[in-house]
Design an enzyme around this catalytic site. Structure first.
Site, PDB file in Angstrom:
ATOM      1  N   LYS A  11       1.023  -1.288   0.157  1.00  0.00           N
ATOM      2  CA  LYS A  11       0.061  -0.080   0.001  1.00  0.00           C
ATOM      3  C   LYS A  11       0.770   1.279   0.072  1.00  0.00           C
ATOM      4  O   LYS A  11       2.098   1.054   0.214  1.00  0.00           O
ATOM      5  CB  LYS A  11      -0.870  -0.093   1.339  1.00  0.00           C
ATOM      6  N   TYR A  51     -12.558  -1.831  -4.101  1.00  0.00           N
ATOM      7  CA  TYR A  51     -12.994  -2.006  -2.724  1.00  0.00           C
ATOM      8  C   TYR A  51     -14.717  -1.731  -2.720  1.00  0.00           C
ATOM      9  O   TYR A  51     -15.262  -1.406  -1.637  1.00  0.00           O
ATOM     10  CB  TYR A  51     -12.319  -0.809  -1.634  1.00  0.00           C
ATOM     11  N   ASN A 114      -2.183   0.043   6.585  1.00  0.00           N
ATOM     12  CA  ASN A 114      -1.715  -1.074   7.183  1.00  0.00           C
ATOM     13  C   ASN A 114      -0.738  -1.858   6.335  1.00  0.00           C
ATOM     14  O   ASN A 114      -0.563  -3.170   6.343  1.00  0.00           O
ATOM     15  CB  ASN A 114      -2.859  -1.886   7.642  1.00  0.00           C
ATOM     16  N   HIS A 117      -2.323  -5.471   1.369  1.00  0.00           N
ATOM     17  CA  HIS A 117      -3.408  -6.126   1.373  1.00  0.00           C
ATOM     18  C   HIS A 117      -3.278  -7.518   1.150  1.00  0.00           C
ATOM     19  O   HIS A 117      -2.292  -8.049   0.582  1.00  0.00           O
ATOM     20  CB  HIS A 117      -4.025  -5.404   0.063  1.00  0.00           C
ATOM     21  N   GLU A 128      -9.630 -10.392  -7.629  1.00  0.00           N
ATOM     22  CA  GLU A 128      -8.824  -9.429  -7.375  1.00  0.00           C
ATOM     23  C   GLU A 128      -7.652  -9.481  -8.232  1.00  0.00           C
ATOM     24  O   GLU A 128      -7.181  -8.535  -9.011  1.00  0.00           O
ATOM     25  CB  GLU A 128      -7.984  -9.366  -5.817  1.00  0.00           C
TER      26      GLU A 128
HETATM   27  P1  GDP Z   1      -8.249  -6.968   5.608  1.00  0.00           P
HETATM   28  O1  GDP Z   1      -8.614  -8.051   4.789  1.00  0.00           O
HETATM   29  O2  GDP Z   1      -7.101  -7.395   6.671  1.00  0.00           O
HETATM   30  O3  GDP Z   1      -7.483  -5.810   4.540  1.00  0.00           O
HETATM   31  O4  GDP Z   1      -9.210  -5.981   6.229  1.00  0.00           O
HETATM   32  P2  GDP Z   1     -10.684  -5.633   5.945  1.00  0.00           P
HETATM   33  O5  GDP Z   1     -10.962  -6.370   4.583  1.00  0.00           O
HETATM   34  O6  GDP Z   1     -11.454  -5.736   7.029  1.00  0.00           O
HETATM   35  O7  GDP Z   1     -10.419  -4.143   5.239  1.00  0.00           O
HETATM   36  C1  GDP Z   1      -9.951  -3.598   4.363  1.00  0.00           C
HETATM   37  C2  GDP Z   1      -9.079  -2.285   4.502  1.00  0.00           C
HETATM   38  O8  GDP Z   1      -9.761  -1.512   4.995  1.00  0.00           O
HETATM   39  C3  GDP Z   1      -8.055  -2.729   5.473  1.00  0.00           C
HETATM   40  O9  GDP Z   1      -6.762  -3.356   5.029  1.00  0.00           O
HETATM   41  C4  GDP Z   1      -7.883  -1.420   6.027  1.00  0.00           C
HETATM   42  O10 GDP Z   1      -6.714  -0.692   5.063  1.00  0.00           O
HETATM   43  C5  GDP Z   1      -9.007  -0.643   5.775  1.00  0.00           C
HETATM   44  N1  GDP Z   1      -9.741  -0.462   7.169  1.00  0.00           N
HETATM   45  C6  GDP Z   1     -10.259  -1.619   7.916  1.00  0.00           C
HETATM   46  N2  GDP Z   1     -10.773  -1.023   9.090  1.00  0.00           N
HETATM   47  C7  GDP Z   1     -10.794   0.295   9.105  1.00  0.00           C
HETATM   48  C8  GDP Z   1     -10.958   1.370   9.972  1.00  0.00           C
HETATM   49  O11 GDP Z   1     -11.776   1.122  11.112  1.00  0.00           O
HETATM   50  N3  GDP Z   1     -10.679   2.487   9.434  1.00  0.00           N
HETATM   51  C9  GDP Z   1     -10.060   2.692   8.296  1.00  0.00           C
HETATM   52  N4  GDP Z   1      -9.701   4.247   8.090  1.00  0.00           N
HETATM   53  N5  GDP Z   1      -9.589   1.914   7.372  1.00  0.00           N
HETATM   54  C10 GDP Z   1     -10.029   0.669   7.730  1.00  0.00           C
END
Ligand code: GDP
Length: 139
Positions: A11, A51, A114, A117, A128
Site C-alpha cells: 500500500k 473496494y 496497514n 493487502h 482481485e
Molecule cells: P483486511 O482483509 O485485513 O485488509 O481487512 P478488511 O477487509 O476488513 O478491510 C479492508 C481495508 O480497509 C483494511 O486493510 C484497512 O486498510 C481498511 N480498514 C479496515 N478497517 C478500517 C477502519 O476502521 N478505518 C479505516 N480508515 N480503514 C480501515
C-alpha cells in the site's frame, strides 16, 4: 481444496516509506513465488471499484482516499494454501494486534495505513488478480 494463488498490494504508506524491497523479500522468504507484479498509482474510480465490497462501511471514503494517495505495488503470489498462509504472514488488519514478526507488525502504523493487502478467500483472490492483471500477464 485450498487454492495456491493470492493477491496482494503493497500500500501507499509502505511504498512511500521505502519498504517495498523488504516486503517483497518477506513474501519470498515466506515461501511465495511471484506470478505477476506491477507498480501503479490508482485513480479514485479504480480504487473505489476494487473496494466496492466495502462501499457501505464507514471508512470506505477514507480507504479510497488513502489507496490513491501514492503508488502501490500489486502482485499475484503462488504457494500451497496461499490465502491462509499469506494472511498469517501479514498479520491482523490492525497492526497493533498483528503478531510479532508479521509484515504489518514490522512495517505498518495504523489500521488504515496497514502496509499490505491480502485476499480473504480463494474466490476473491481470483477476482482481485483479474482486476489488475489480464490472463496474458499471469504466467
Ligand atoms: P483486511 O482483509 O485485513 O485488509 O481487512 P478488511 O477487509 O476488513 O478491510 C479492508 C481495508 O480497509 C483494511 O486493510 C484497512 O486498510 C481498511 N480498514 C479496515 N478497517 C478500517 C477502519 O476502521 N478505518 C479505516 N480508515 N480503514 C480501515
Amino acid at each position: 481444496m485450498a487454492g495456491n494463488i493470492t493477491f496482494t498490494m503493497i500500500k501507499p504508506d509502505a511504498v512511500g516509506n521505502g519498504y517495498t524491497g523488504k516486503i517483497i523479500n518477506d513474501f519470498i522468504e515466506g515461501g511465495f513465488s511471484i506470478r505477476a507484479m506491477k507498480y501503479i498509482h490508482l485513480t479514485k474510480d479504480q480504487a473505489g471499484a476494487f473496494y466496492a465490497v466495502h462501499k457501505e462501511r464507514p471508512f470506505y471514503n477514507d480507504l479510497v482516499e488513502f489507496m490513491t494517495s501514492g503508488p502501490i505495488v500489486a502482485a499475484v503470489l503462488e504457494k500451497d494454501n496461499a490465502v491462509t498462509d499469506f494472511r498469517t504472514l501479514i498479520g491482523a488488519t490492525n497492526p497493533a494486534e498483528a503478531a510479532e514478526g508479521t509484515i504489518r507488525n514490522k512495517y505498518a502504523k495504523s489500521i488504515d495505513a496497514n502496509a499490505v493487502h491480502g485476499s480473504d478467500s480463494d474466490e476473491n483472490a481470483q477476482i482481485e488478480a483479474s482486476f489488475f492483471f489480464s490472463a496474458i500477464e499471469r504466467f
